[in-house]
Scaffold this motif. Structure first.
Motif, PDB file in Angstrom:
ATOM      1  N   TYR A   1       0.831  -1.205   0.000  1.00 18.83           N
ATOM      2  CA  TYR A   1       0.000   0.000   0.000  1.00 18.83           C
ATOM      3  C   TYR A   1       0.869   1.261   0.000  1.00 18.83           C
ATOM      4  O   TYR A   1       2.098   1.190   0.167  1.00 18.83           O
ATOM      5  CB  TYR A   1      -0.967  -0.050   1.186  1.00 18.83           C
ATOM      6  N   VAL A   2       0.197   2.413  -0.175  1.00 17.78           N
ATOM      7  CA  VAL A   2       0.917   3.676  -0.322  1.00 17.78           C
ATOM      8  C   VAL A   2       1.981   3.892   0.769  1.00 17.78           C
ATOM      9  O   VAL A   2       3.119   4.228   0.448  1.00 17.78           O
ATOM     10  CB  VAL A   2      -0.077   4.870  -0.373  1.00 17.78           C
ATOM     11  N   PRO A   3       1.668   3.686   2.066  1.00 16.99           N
ATOM     12  CA  PRO A   3       2.692   3.951   3.081  1.00 16.99           C
ATOM     13  C   PRO A   3       3.953   3.095   2.878  1.00 16.99           C
ATOM     14  O   PRO A   3       5.069   3.588   3.048  1.00 16.99           O
ATOM     15  CB  PRO A   3       2.003   3.575   4.397  1.00 16.99           C
TER      16      PRO A   3
ATOM     17  N   SER B   1      -3.843  13.922 -13.163  1.00 17.19           N
ATOM     18  CA  SER B   1      -5.034  14.709 -12.818  1.00 17.19           C
ATOM     19  C   SER B   1      -5.897  13.896 -11.869  1.00 17.19           C
ATOM     20  O   SER B   1      -6.076  12.694 -12.055  1.00 17.19           O
ATOM     21  CB  SER B   1      -5.829  15.029 -14.088  1.00 17.19           C
ATOM     22  N   LEU B   2      -6.404  14.561 -10.846  1.00 19.36           N
ATOM     23  CA  LEU B   2      -7.273  13.880  -9.870  1.00 19.36           C
ATOM     24  C   LEU B   2      -8.703  14.409  -9.915  1.00 19.36           C
ATOM     25  O   LEU B   2      -9.577  13.889  -9.235  1.00 19.36           O
ATOM     26  CB  LEU B   2      -6.694  14.068  -8.445  1.00 19.36           C
ATOM     27  N   LEU B   3      -8.914  15.467 -10.671  1.00 16.00           N
ATOM     28  CA  LEU B   3     -10.238  16.102 -10.682  1.00 16.00           C
ATOM     29  C   LEU B   3     -10.872  15.976 -12.064  1.00 16.00           C
ATOM     30  O   LEU B   3     -10.184  16.172 -13.077  1.00 16.00           O
ATOM     31  CB  LEU B   3     -10.115  17.594 -10.335  1.00 16.00           C
TER      32      LEU B   3
ATOM     33  N   ASP C   1      -5.029  21.806 -10.765  1.00 10.43           N
ATOM     34  CA  ASP C   1      -5.094  20.632  -9.882  1.00 10.43           C
ATOM     35  C   ASP C   1      -3.893  20.633  -8.928  1.00 10.43           C
ATOM     36  O   ASP C   1      -2.750  20.733  -9.372  1.00 10.43           O
ATOM     37  CB  ASP C   1      -5.072  19.375 -10.758  1.00 10.43           C
ATOM     38  N   LEU C   2      -4.205  20.497  -7.621  1.00 10.64           N
ATOM     39  CA  LEU C   2      -3.137  20.597  -6.621  1.00 10.64           C
ATOM     40  C   LEU C   2      -2.798  19.246  -5.982  1.00 10.64           C
ATOM     41  O   LEU C   2      -2.005  19.180  -5.055  1.00 10.64           O
ATOM     42  CB  LEU C   2      -3.556  21.588  -5.528  1.00 10.64           C
ATOM     43  N   HIS C   3      -3.432  18.169  -6.455  1.00  9.19           N
ATOM     44  CA  HIS C   3      -3.159  16.849  -5.877  1.00  9.19           C
ATOM     45  C   HIS C   3      -1.782  16.359  -6.356  1.00  9.19           C
ATOM     46  O   HIS C   3      -1.540  16.329  -7.558  1.00  9.19           O
ATOM     47  CB  HIS C   3      -4.229  15.840  -6.305  1.00  9.19           C
ATOM     48  N   ASP C   4      -0.937  15.961  -5.399  1.00  9.82           N
ATOM     49  CA  ASP C   4       0.394  15.541  -5.872  1.00  9.82           C
ATOM     50  C   ASP C   4       0.903  14.229  -5.297  1.00  9.82           C
ATOM     51  O   ASP C   4       2.023  13.815  -5.590  1.00  9.82           O
ATOM     52  CB  ASP C   4       1.429  16.652  -5.644  1.00  9.82           C
TER      53      ASP C   4
ATOM     54  N   TYR D   1      -1.303   5.429 -21.199  1.00 11.05           N
ATOM     55  CA  TYR D   1      -2.031   5.602 -19.933  1.00 11.05           C
ATOM     56  C   TYR D   1      -1.590   4.507 -18.979  1.00 11.05           C
ATOM     57  O   TYR D   1      -1.323   3.378 -19.398  1.00 11.05           O
ATOM     58  CB  TYR D   1      -3.546   5.479 -20.186  1.00 11.05           C
ATOM     59  N   SER D   2      -1.525   4.868 -17.703  1.00 12.39           N
ATOM     60  CA  SER D   2      -1.312   3.838 -16.693  1.00 12.39           C
ATOM     61  C   SER D   2      -2.189   4.147 -15.492  1.00 12.39           C
ATOM     62  O   SER D   2      -2.387   5.306 -15.133  1.00 12.39           O
ATOM     63  CB  SER D   2       0.147   3.811 -16.269  1.00 12.39           C
ATOM     64  N   SER D   3      -2.692   3.085 -14.879  1.00  9.32           N
ATOM     65  CA  SER D   3      -3.574   3.285 -13.720  1.00  9.32           C
ATOM     66  C   SER D   3      -2.784   3.424 -12.430  1.00  9.32           C
ATOM     67  O   SER D   3      -3.327   3.829 -11.412  1.00  9.32           O
ATOM     68  CB  SER D   3      -4.543   2.114 -13.597  1.00  9.32           C
TER      69      SER D   3
END
Ligand code: B1M
Length: 204
Positions: A57-59, A145-147, A98-101, A188-190
């Motif tokens: 997972y992410v952590p 992009s997250l939005l 978009d500010l999601h990083d 594209y990649s997920s």
């Protein structure tokens, strides 16, 4: 040199162990390419594969990346001396508005881990920023992009680079392969590991 121990230390995110093992390797004059290719890069690839399969997972990815970075920082002067060329130059940024990083940063980490030179443009990137990176040698532009409201800007980026040798690849939670096809993106990649594998296909 115990390559397996270093690989495990990176994967488990044991930053102090990575630092100690890399310092010892430097003292023992172990080839920097062996350290990267036999230990550290495969470590990141494997944890990336587990992340893709939802087994990590992410952590875990973040602590592994932090440990990897600690090792890379020590190796940087040696990498420069060894004349090891990065596999390619990739510019990555979250698109305008978009500010999601967090996801974008993970993709950047996996690309660095895979041996690419990454120009991280940060968030809220307009075409001028991507253009600047291309002028500085980026061969691939990766957009995040997250939005749903910022997704359409990817189309503008794709259209901007159409007809040039620059490849534009996209990703982010609302993005799909269908959307990538629709706007004519080059790939594209997920997920972050998939993004590194996707980039590999352009340099194969
Ligand atoms: Co935001 N946010 N947010 N947010 N936020 C979402 C995305 C949202 C789905 C939450 C929700 O409503 N359920 C929603 C979007 C809805 C929509 O568009 N339909 C939303 C919203 C609405 C907003 C604001 C508008 C809220 C407000 O202010 N009213 C605002 C927008 C600000 C702006 O950007 N202009 C906003 C703000 C924020 C915070 C600042 C609070 C924070 C961002 C902090 C930061 O990034 N530094 C935040 C967060 C954390 C989220 C959620 C909770 C988590 C996003 C995340 O980091 N995921 C998110 C909800 C959710 O996703 N559950 C949400 C983890 C990350 C590892 O995954 O980014 O998908 P992800 O990246 C993956 C893949 O997508 C892929 O690889 C990564 C790793 O596998 N990938 C790529 C990503 N980029 C790639 C590029 C590639 C390839 C693969 O290139 C080739």
């Amino acid at each position: 040199m115990d390559f397996e121990a270093l690989k495990t230390a990176v994967q488990k995110g044991r930053r102090n162990d990575v630092t100690a093992l890399v310092k010892t390797a430097i003292e023992e004059k172990v080839d920097v390419n062996d350290l990267l290719d036999r230990s550290m890069i495969p470590a990141m690839r494997e944890i990336g594969d587990r992340f893709s399969r939802n087994e990590a997972y992410v952590p875990e990815l973040l602590v592994a990346a932090r440990a990897m970075q600690a090792g890379l920082t020590l190796l940087e002067p040696l990498i420069a001396e060894s004349g090891r060329e990065p596999r390619g130059k990739i510019a990555i940024g979250t698109v305008k508005g978009d500010l999601h990083d967090i996801g974008k940063n993970l993709v950047a980490i996996m690309l660095k881990g895979a041996g690419y030179h990454v120009i991280d443009l940060g968030v809220d990137c307009d075409i001028a920023k991507y253009d600047e990176a291309v002028k500085n040698g980026a061969q691939i532009v990766a957009c995040s992009s997250l939005l749903t409201t910022t997704m359409p800007y990817m189309k503008e980026v794709v259209e901007h680079f159409r007809g040039t040798p620059v490849k534009v690849i996209i990703g982010g939670a609302p993005i799909t392969q269908e959307y990538a096809n629709e706007i004519g993106a080059d790939g594209y990649s997920s997920d972050a590991n998939g993004a590194a594998k996707l980039v590999d296909t352009f340099f194969a």
